[in-house]
Design an enzyme around this catalytic site. Structure first.
Site, PDB file in Angstrom:
ATOM      1  N   ARG A 278     -10.374  -1.679 -12.526  1.00 53.54           N
ATOM      2  CA  ARG A 278      -9.478  -2.731 -12.023  1.00 53.54           C
ATOM      3  C   ARG A 278     -10.212  -4.059 -11.812  1.00 53.54           C
ATOM      4  NH1 ARG A 278      -7.702  -4.429  -6.528  1.00 53.54           N
ATOM      5  NH2 ARG A 278      -9.352  -3.141  -5.695  1.00 53.54           N
TER       6      ARG A 278
ATOM      7  N   GLU B 109     -13.647 -14.362  -7.454  1.00 58.33           N
ATOM      8  CA  GLU B 109     -14.129 -12.977  -7.337  1.00 58.33           C
ATOM      9  C   GLU B 109     -14.702 -12.526  -8.672  1.00 58.33           C
ATOM     10  OE1 GLU B 109     -12.068 -10.057  -5.162  1.00 58.33           O
ATOM     11  OE2 GLU B 109     -11.387 -11.450  -3.626  1.00 58.33           O
TER      12      GLU B 109
ATOM     13  N   HIS C  96     -16.289   0.793  -5.201  1.00 60.24           N
ATOM     14  CA  HIS C  96     -16.629  -0.587  -4.840  1.00 60.24           C
ATOM     15  C   HIS C  96     -18.134  -0.653  -4.631  1.00 60.24           C
ATOM     16  CE1 HIS C  96     -16.629  -4.521  -3.010  1.00 60.24           C
ATOM     17  NE2 HIS C  96     -15.349  -4.637  -3.318  1.00 60.24           N
TER      18      HIS C  96
ATOM     19  N   ARG D  51     -16.899  -4.599 -11.409  1.00 60.98           N
ATOM     20  CA  ARG D  51     -17.289  -3.671 -10.337  1.00 60.98           C
ATOM     21  C   ARG D  51     -18.053  -2.444 -10.817  1.00 60.98           C
ATOM     22  NH1 ARG D  51     -12.005  -3.749  -6.442  1.00 60.98           N
ATOM     23  NH2 ARG D  51     -12.540  -5.803  -5.656  1.00 60.98           N
TER      24      ARG D  51
HETATM   25  C1  LIG Z   1     -10.708  -1.941   2.275  1.00 62.72           C
HETATM   26  C2  LIG Z   1      -9.835  -2.325   1.115  1.00 62.72           C
HETATM   27  C3  LIG Z   1      -9.827  -3.637   0.652  1.00 62.72           C
HETATM   28  C4  LIG Z   1      -9.012  -4.010  -0.409  1.00 62.72           C
HETATM   29  N1  LIG Z   1      -8.970  -5.323  -0.797  1.00 62.72           N
HETATM   30  C5  LIG Z   1      -8.091  -5.702  -1.766  1.00 62.72           C
HETATM   31  C6  LIG Z   1      -7.913  -7.065  -2.087  1.00 62.72           C
HETATM   32  O1  LIG Z   1      -8.536  -7.947  -1.507  1.00 62.72           O
HETATM   33  N2  LIG Z   1      -7.023  -7.387  -3.065  1.00 62.72           N
HETATM   34  C7  LIG Z   1      -6.280  -6.437  -3.735  1.00 62.72           C
HETATM   35  O2  LIG Z   1      -5.472  -6.784  -4.612  1.00 62.72           O
HETATM   36  N3  LIG Z   1      -6.434  -5.128  -3.422  1.00 62.72           N
HETATM   37  C8  LIG Z   1      -7.297  -4.751  -2.450  1.00 62.72           C
HETATM   38  N4  LIG Z   1      -7.408  -3.412  -2.134  1.00 62.72           N
HETATM   39  C9  LIG Z   1      -6.535  -2.436  -2.803  1.00 62.72           C
HETATM   40  C10 LIG Z   1      -5.127  -2.593  -2.250  1.00 62.72           C
HETATM   41  O3  LIG Z   1      -5.199  -2.803  -0.862  1.00 62.72           O
HETATM   42  C11 LIG Z   1      -4.274  -1.352  -2.513  1.00 62.72           C
HETATM   43  O4  LIG Z   1      -4.416  -0.952  -3.850  1.00 62.72           O
HETATM   44  C12 LIG Z   1      -2.828  -1.653  -2.254  1.00 62.72           C
HETATM   45  O5  LIG Z   1      -2.678  -2.183  -0.963  1.00 62.72           O
HETATM   46  C13 LIG Z   1      -1.994  -0.394  -2.401  1.00 62.72           C
HETATM   47  O6  LIG Z   1      -0.706  -0.672  -1.936  1.00 62.72           O
HETATM   48  P1  LIG Z   1       0.377   0.486  -1.964  1.00 62.72           P
HETATM   49  O7  LIG Z   1       1.619  -0.120  -1.411  1.00 62.72           O
HETATM   50  O8  LIG Z   1       0.440   1.098  -3.300  1.00 62.72           O
HETATM   51  O9  LIG Z   1      -0.209   1.612  -0.991  1.00 62.72           O
HETATM   52  P2  LIG Z   1      -0.677   1.548   0.524  1.00 62.72           P
HETATM   53  O10 LIG Z   1      -0.772   0.167   1.014  1.00 62.72           O
HETATM   54  O11 LIG Z   1      -1.889   2.391   0.635  1.00 62.72           O
HETATM   55  O12 LIG Z   1       0.514   2.253   1.292  1.00 62.72           O
HETATM   56  C14 LIG Z   1       0.723   3.643   1.171  1.00 62.72           C
HETATM   57  C15 LIG Z   1       1.813   4.053   2.132  1.00 62.72           C
HETATM   58  O13 LIG Z   1       2.199   5.389   1.873  1.00 62.72           O
HETATM   59  C16 LIG Z   1       2.241   6.107   3.087  1.00 62.72           C
HETATM   60  N5  LIG Z   1       2.056   7.518   2.790  1.00 62.72           N
HETATM   61  C17 LIG Z   1       1.047   8.120   2.114  1.00 62.72           C
HETATM   62  N6  LIG Z   1       1.279   9.438   2.023  1.00 62.72           N
HETATM   63  C18 LIG Z   1       2.456   9.674   2.641  1.00 62.72           C
HETATM   64  C19 LIG Z   1       3.239  10.833   2.871  1.00 62.72           C
HETATM   65  N7  LIG Z   1       2.877  12.051   2.440  1.00 62.72           N
HETATM   66  N8  LIG Z   1       4.399  10.711   3.541  1.00 62.72           N
HETATM   67  C20 LIG Z   1       4.798   9.503   4.017  1.00 62.72           C
HETATM   68  N9  LIG Z   1       4.098   8.373   3.827  1.00 62.72           N
HETATM   69  C21 LIG Z   1       2.950   8.460   3.130  1.00 62.72           C
HETATM   70  C22 LIG Z   1       1.160   5.472   3.926  1.00 62.72           C
HETATM   71  O14 LIG Z   1       1.345   5.780   5.286  1.00 62.72           O
HETATM   72  C23 LIG Z   1       1.405   4.005   3.587  1.00 62.72           C
HETATM   73  O15 LIG Z   1       2.495   3.516   4.329  1.00 62.72           O
HETATM   74  C24 LIG Z   1      -8.222  -3.030  -1.064  1.00 62.72           C
HETATM   75  C25 LIG Z   1      -8.229  -1.717  -0.615  1.00 62.72           C
HETATM   76  C26 LIG Z   1      -9.022  -1.359   0.467  1.00 62.72           C
HETATM   77  C27 LIG Z   1      -9.012   0.055   0.941  1.00 62.72           C
END
Ligand SMILES: Cc1cc2nc3c(=O)[nH]c(=O)nc-3n(C[C@H](O)[C@H](O)[C@H](O)COP(=O)(O)OP(=O)(O)OC[C@H]3O[C@@H](n4cnc5c(N)ncnc54)[C@H](O)[C@@H]3O)c2cc1C
Length: 553
Positions: free
Chosen positions: A406, A134, A262, A309
């Site tokens: 990032r 990447e 992105h 990026r």
């Molecule tokens: C389309 C896309 C592609 C990506 N591709 C990559 C990749 O290939 N590699 C990589 O490393 N990163 C990638 N990323 C970034 C990565 O996916 C995220 O940064 C990472 O998954 C975040 O994980 P997290 O556990 O912090 O949050 P999330 O996975 O976003 O989880 C957040 C959680 O909090 C909950 N939540 C939010 N607000 C509340 C509330 N008020 N009350 C209760 N629950 C709540 C949500 O329902 C969810 O369960 C990508 C992101 C996107 C959008």
């Protein structure tokens, strides 16, 4: 009666069924929250509650991750990854945090994702791991499961979580605010104590009532805020809820100006915003203008299409601006066999086909879109915030790894590393101080919204949300200036007042909670961007008089 309010923190408590209680309340069920829960659950004495606002607990930014997760590839070592992270981070990444990620990440990936959660990353015909490339990585070191890596990861983690008897998973529950002392204490002497977290107020979306959940430790794992921008790759739940709650409680928020755009989201009118993974360029895809010109060499002779990026996104923006293009194109069709494209990118191929684009035959129309929040609640190496007993992990936190931009595929690994670290520190603290840190119930005010009769008007919620998204896109987007940012702040302040009144006088809904949070974090981002006049990484000021040495275009 109007909702009780103190020190900027709203109190909406419901004692009808008594408070819920757990040792650790985790808000969010993406990779960071679930990893934290799984690690804590190894001690059968711990009672852990995980909540998510979604009906399907897998729905999150994690679920939509495509390209993969960084590990240690052949001819690779942790120092090389650290220097790639720091180079992409435009000089603002914490070397210490980058080192933790690089040294601990690959082992945790193997132990937690491959061994414990049983995730099968793609392999070659000889059974060796297939390493992806990447942008801005000097080595092939990305593990993936087709182009649906996030879905496989969250499915594996959730399966493991459901086998943990000491974890309660609550879906369609939206956290409204953290319970923090002194904000929510009736004891006037609490004012002289450090700010301490004791759980959260949780809105049950089905029952439409607020539950008070007390916990010795609270972990915010609520993800990012892409949805405050008009064009984004993020799903609807990414509206900065955790960041906003933490800010109201007095947590230190840093690097809020560093919103990563992105370079390549699908640009088909009417189609929902969909990411075209960086891995497409990693496999040879080339950005071209509508007349077929491969323009990236003009902007980054060294990296071309695999430049960081921020550089690629601004290059596309610049092309669109100077030539009045509505989008540019990403050509993989002429670089890879059709069968290989379908095998490597089945999800992207199928989604684009539904939108009328056959990526094996024609270039893909793309535009930049808000993607990842590099800032967040400042945490230490264990995920601890400046609020006692409040940990923040994943995209909602700022560990320092990502600096001003990032490096691709590092955020999933960051969620894994800090999820494990936070759980370890919480377990250590509980073991050393076995006495409960729960507050006395009499110290908490009761919740009463009996005087509130207005139902939240969906037209107002949707209208205000779209206004925020437009302000953020036009004035706080890829290219910023003092004038644009000042205008954004003025308009957002006005909206903030309107929305706060709306919130204080209307019955709760998930949409209203999200709107209140969105305007709060939009202001945080706009103010940080206004304050920082130095262009760096993904924060680009066209009126910048300082530069970071060669990364501007
Ligand atoms: C389309 C896309 C592609 C990506 N591709 C990559 C990749 O290939 N590699 C990589 O490393 N990163 C990638 N990323 C970034 C990565 O996916 C995220 O940064 C990472 O998954 C975040 O994980 P997290 O556990 O912090 O949050 P999330 O996975 O976003 O989880 C957040 C959680 O909090 C909950 N939540 C939010 N607000 C509340 C509330 N008020 N009350 C209760 N629950 C709540 C949500 O329902 C969810 O369960 C990508 C992101 C996107 C959008």
């Amino acid at each position: 009666m109007v909702r009780h309010k103190s020190s900027g923190q709203a109190s909406k408590l419901d004692h009808t069924n008594g408070p819920g209680m757990s040792d650790v309340l985790i808000i969010g069920s993406g990779i960071a929250g679930v990893t934290t829960a799984l690690q804590l659950a190894r001690n059968p004495l711990r009672r852990i509650t995980v909540v998510t606002r979604e009906d399907d607990p897998q729905e999150s930014n994690t679920r939509w991750a495509q390209g993969g997760i960084v590990s240690r590839g052949p001819d690779d070592n942790s120092e090389t990854l650290v220097s790639d992270i720091i180079a992409a981070g435009a000089g603002a990444s914490s070397p210490h945090a980058a080192r933790l990620l690089s040294e601990e990440g690959p082992r945790l990936l193997r132990d937690i994702l491959i061994k414990a959660a049983g995730i099968s990353f793609d392999t070659t015909s000889t059974g060796q791991l297939r390493w992806g490339q990447e942008a801005a990585h000097s080595r092939r070191r990305i593990l993936h499961v087709g182009d649906s890596t996030g879905l496989s990861i969250i499915q594996g983690l959730m399966t493991a979580l459901r086998k943990s008897p000491n974890v309660t998973l609550l879906s369609h529950v939206t956290a409204v605010d953290l319970i923090t002392f002194p904000h929510h204490s009736r004891n006037p002497l609490a004012t002289y104590q450090p700010i301490t977290s004791h759980g959260a107020y949780l809105f049950d979306r089905k029952e439409r009532r607020v539950l008070q959940h007390l916990s010795s430790f609270t972990v915010l794992a609520t993800g990012g805020l892409g949805r405050i921008f008009r064009n984004t790759t993020n799903p609807v739940g990414a509206r900065g809820d955790g960041l906003s709650m933490a800010h109201r409680a007095g947590a230190r928020i840093v690097n809020a100006e560093y919103v990563q755009f992105h370079p390549t989201a699908l640009a088909v009118p009417g189609a929902t915003s969909f990411l075209i993974s960086e891995a497409v360029r990693g496999e040879g895809g080339v950005l071209i203008s509508p007349d077929g010109y491969a323009f990236m060499a003009d902007y980054s002779p060294q990296w071309k299409d695999l430049a960081p990026r921020d550089v690629v996104a601004r290059a596309i923006h610049n092309q669109m601006e100077i030539h009045s293009y509505s989008h540019v194109f990403l050509d993989i069709a002429s670089k890879m066999q059709a069968s290989a494209i379908k095998a490597r990118f089945p999800n992207i191929w199928a989604t684009c086909l539904k939108a009328g684009i056959d990526i094996t035959q024609e270039p893909i129309p793309v535009v930049p879109a808000a993607h990842y929040f590099c800032g967040g609640v400042l945490v230490d190496q264990w995920g601890r915030s400046n609020i006692e007993n409040l940990y923040v992990v994943g995209e909602a936190s700022c560990t320092g790894v990502h600096g001003a931009n990032r490096l691709a595929s590092t955020s999933l690994l960051e969620g894994l590393v800090w999820g494990k670290r936070a759980a370890g520190k919480i377990e250590e603290t509980i073991s050393q101080e076995p006495l409960s840190k729960m507050p006395c119930l009499n110290d908490l005010p009761t919740w009463d919204e009996s005087g509130l009769v207005s139902e939240p008007d969906p037209a107002l919620i949707q209208g205000d949300m779209q206004t925020i998204q437009n302000i953020m896109w036009h004035y706080v987007g890829l290219v910023r200036s003092a004038d644009r940012l000042a205008r954004a702040i003025r308009e957002l302040r006005h909206l903030w007042n309107e929305i706060e009144t709306f919130y204080q006088t209307t019955k709760l809904s998930d949409g209203l909670i999200g709107l209140r949070n969105a305007v709060e974090v939009a202001l945080l981002v706009a103010q940080a961007a206004h304050h920082n006049r130095q262009s760096r990484g993904c924060h680009y000021r066209k009126d910048s008089f300082l530069s970071d040495g060669g990364r501007l275009i």
